[in-house]
Design an enzyme around this catalytic site. Structure first.
Site, short mmCIF file in Angstrom:
data_model
loop_
_atom_site.label_atom_id
_atom_site.label_comp_id
_atom_site.label_asym_id
_atom_site.label_seq_id
_atom_site.Cartn_x
_atom_site.Cartn_y
_atom_site.Cartn_z
N TYR A 107 1.07 -1.13 -0.03
CA TYR A 107 -0.10 -0.08 0.03
C TYR A 107 0.98 1.19 0.03
O TYR A 107 1.70 1.44 0.81
CB TYR A 107 -0.79 0.06 1.53
N PRO A 120 -16.79 -2.19 2.11
CA PRO A 120 -18.23 -1.82 2.55
C PRO A 120 -19.17 -0.90 1.71
O PRO A 120 -20.52 -1.15 1.73
CB PRO A 120 -18.25 -1.75 4.07
N ALA A 160 -18.55 -0.28 -1.51
CA ALA A 160 -18.45 -0.36 -2.87
C ALA A 160 -17.85 0.80 -3.76
O ALA A 160 -18.39 1.39 -4.85
CB ALA A 160 -19.67 -0.63 -3.58
N GLY A 161 -16.75 1.19 -3.24
CA GLY A 161 -15.89 2.22 -4.03
C GLY A 161 -16.73 3.75 -4.07
O GLY A 161 -16.66 4.48 -4.94
N GLY A 162 -17.63 3.94 -3.05
CA GLY A 162 -18.25 5.09 -3.02
C GLY A 162 -19.79 5.10 -3.44
O GLY A 162 -20.67 6.00 -3.28
N GLY A 196 -23.50 7.47 -1.42
CA GLY A 196 -24.04 8.57 -2.06
C GLY A 196 -23.31 9.31 -2.98
O GLY A 196 -23.53 10.61 -3.32
#
Length: 324
Positions: free
Chosen positions: A63, A218, A220-222, A226
């Site tokens: 990372y 959790p 899903a990439g935004g 929203g």
């Protein structure tokens, strides 16, 4: 914050785990090393996580090309022994540290990477260590025997697998049982309201062998925060403008219909979309912990919402039914 044991490892993690994959990069992609969360923001995020009661930090050697582990190590050193001893660090290996560098789970590479992670983190022992992906080029027997050696030597506490299929995980556990080796005690995979396939495939393996399950991605990439609206462009700096692979499948009217219905459910409960998505995950019995990766300290607000929201079985089922 509530803690749960990972499998039969004897090591517990907080239900919410701080994901540090964006410290100094965007995950393990060499193209983004040096980008992502800047160095001055990382300590603020870790401070906010500590104040919230999060005591488990998730990272990987690759990372940010090592920046994530280094910044965690610097934060732990600055906080002193009381904080350092209270934090459970989990890290992983598989991906290359630089463009063109080696990768995989061979014995030589794992032993080298563990030593380098210990140095960057400033630890004598890594409590939780993972295979970051399945390595088709190295026999699982070699990888598991190496992990077994490192556990016996006191270099790592317990081992898990990440990004494994149900079959790969089941075979690994069977090898460990047959050969008397340290086994994978948990799996860390992508799991959310938009990506719940593991419920049908991986969860049965976890049930059969008593394994833990950590859910990353959790939100899903935004998509479950929203960030993306029907008919609108993607915000600059969002996952869809940086590493959209794996999320293009959500560009669908059925998904937008579900998200808009889900937002109405969140508004009725007085929480954010992200808070409700996290609360749903915490209500999945098989999920030991949820890995969240904020890019700013204030993005931990949905965690507070989720921890204060308890969904009934009927609500949980209803919310899952909104999504295709």
């Amino acid at each position: 914050m509530e803690t749960r044991e990972l499998g039969r490892s004897g090591i517990s993690v907080t239900r919410i785990v701080l994901g540090c994959g964006n410290f100094g990069g965007v995950g393990s992609s060499p193209a983004f090393f040096g980008q992502g969360i800047p160095q001055e923001e990382a300590p603020r995020i870790m401070d906010a996580a500590w104040e919230l009661g999060i005591r488990t930090f998730d990272t990987a050697d690759a990372y940010g090309g090592g920046r994530s582990e280094t910044w965690i190590g610097e934060w732990l050193a600055a906080k002193g022994s009381d904080v350092r001893d209270a934090i459970t660090v989990e890290t992983k290996t598989f991906n290359p540290m630089t463009e063109g560098a080696d990768r995989g789970l061979s014995r030589q590479r794992i032993r080298r990477q563990v030593e380098s992670s210990l140095e960057r983190l400033g630890l004598e022992r890594i409590p939780l260590y993972m295979a970051h992906a399945f390595d088709p080029d190295t026999p699982q027997e070699e990888t598991l025997a190496t992990f077994d050696e490192l556990v016996r030597a006191g270099k790592i506490g317990a081992v898990g697998a990440s990004n494994f299929s149900a079959e790969q995980l089941a075979v690994a556990v069977e090898i460990s049982e047959l050969e008397g080796l340290t086994r994978y005690e948990w799996i860390q995979n992508s799991f959310s309201l938009l990506e719940a396939g593991d419920a049908e495939t991986v969860f049965p393996v976890c049930h059969e062998h008593g394994l833990g399950y950590e859910a990353f991605g959790p939100l899903a990439g935004g998509w479950l925060a929203g960030r993306y609206r029907r008919g609108h462009g993607y915000p600059q700096g969002s996952r869809m403008t940086q590493r959209p692979d794996g999320y293009r499948k959500y560009e669908d009217d059925a998904v937008f219909d579900a998200l808009e219905a889900f937002e109405r459910e969140a508004l009725e409960r007085g929480v954010s979309i992200a808070g409700l998505a996290l609360a749903w995950l915490l209500g999945v019995a098989e999920v030991t912990a949820v890995v969240i990766g904020p890019t700013r300290a204030d993005q931990l607000t949905p965690v507070r919402e989720a921890l204060s929201l308890e969904l009934s079985t009927a609500e949980h089922t209803h919310l899952r039914g909104l999504f295709p």
